[in-house]
Design an enzyme around this catalytic site. Structure first.
Site, PDB file in Angstrom:
ATOM      1  N   CYS A  45      -3.405   0.233  -1.049  1.00  0.00           N
ATOM      2  CA  CYS A  45      -2.604  -0.649  -1.726  1.00  0.00           C
ATOM      3  C   CYS A  45      -2.170  -2.003  -0.345  1.00  0.00           C
ATOM      4  CB  CYS A  45      -1.534  -0.291  -2.320  1.00  0.00           C
ATOM      5  SG  CYS A  45      -1.808   0.939  -3.392  1.00  0.00           S
TER       6      CYS A  45
HETATM    7  C1  BEZ Z   1      -3.252   4.217  -1.480  1.00  0.00           C
HETATM    8  O1  BEZ Z   1      -2.825   3.301  -1.664  1.00  0.00           O
HETATM    9  O2  BEZ Z   1      -3.695   4.565  -0.354  1.00  0.00           O
HETATM   10  C2  BEZ Z   1      -2.889   5.321  -1.967  1.00  0.00           C
HETATM   11  C3  BEZ Z   1      -2.011   5.280  -3.184  1.00  0.00           C
HETATM   12  C4  BEZ Z   1      -1.657   6.620  -3.862  1.00  0.00           C
HETATM   13  C5  BEZ Z   1      -2.730   7.677  -3.732  1.00  0.00           C
HETATM   14  C6  BEZ Z   1      -3.663   7.645  -2.910  1.00  0.00           C
HETATM   15  C7  BEZ Z   1      -3.835   6.487  -2.255  1.00  0.00           C
END
Ligand code: BEZ
Length: 211
Positions: A45
């Protein structure tokens, strides 16, 4: 009921990093891309938010407002923004909805419990100025989205909203288009006086119409 293409995007009020919004007022006469992130301070994200900040001018050029969502409160979003600027080189420059109670996430069916318990998956909704949903995409948390593809899809959506054309596989702005099947050859002669190339009676290629 699940949302479908052509449905009116549900209205809501929400807190964002840029103050409270009423969604339909926020849309106004614009196109909008609404997209969810699973959670603040998560790695994929973080890269997505930085990239969206970087390419926001491309959305602006197309008259598209961008609006993110993450299921954490505004103060968490603000702290996370500092990390995004530090690690990605771009400070977030568009609103991020704070949705700790999952009100918007549930309204837009962004939580898929069999994939990810209480967090949102990576949903994308492109909404037109008529407030109707034009495109939906759903990615799992582990796969960062290709936001250049969203720009490409917006180019196609905006073109096909104006002209009686569709866009072929891997089309990019400026490339040839396809006359939609609902337009007869007689009508096509009026709409496309420059003519077209018919590879089959149903596969009629025209240069991209200019607005
Ligand atoms: C991420 O943004 O890296 C992420 C968020 C939730 C679960 C897995 C990855």
């Amino acid at each position: 009921m699940a949302l479908r293409l052509g449905d009116i995007a549900p209205d809501f009020t929400a807190e964002t990093t840029e103050g409270p919004i009423k969604f339909h007022e926020f849309i106004g006469d614009n196109w909008v891309v609404l997209f969810s992130h699973p959670k603040d301070f998560t790695p994929v994200c973080t890269t997505e938010r930085g990239y969206m900040a970087r390419i926001k001018p491309e959305f602006d050029k197309r008259g598209v407002k961008i609006l993110g969502l993450s299921v954490d409160p505004v103060d968490s979003h603000q702290k996370w923004s500092q990390d995004i600027k530090e690690t990605q080189g771009y400070a977030p420059n568009y609103p991020l909805i704070a949705d700790p109670e999952r009100k918007v996430a549930n309204l837009y069916d962004m939580i898929h419990p069999n994939a990810l318990d209480t967090l949102t998956v990576r949903s994308v909704f492109v909404i037109g100025p008529d407030k109707k949903i034009k495109l939906m995409l759903t990615y799992p948390a582990s796969t960062g989205r290709n936001f250049d593809e969203i720009l490409r899809a917006v180019d196609s959506l905006q073109l096909t909203a104006k002209h009686s054309v569709a866009t072929p596989v891997n089309w990019k702005h400026g490339e040839d288009c396809i006359i939609v099947p609902s337009v007869s050859d007689d009508d096509a002669k009026k709409k496309f006086p420059g003519g077209w190339k018919a590879l089959k009676p149903y596969l009629r290629i025209v240069p991209q119409p200019r607005s």
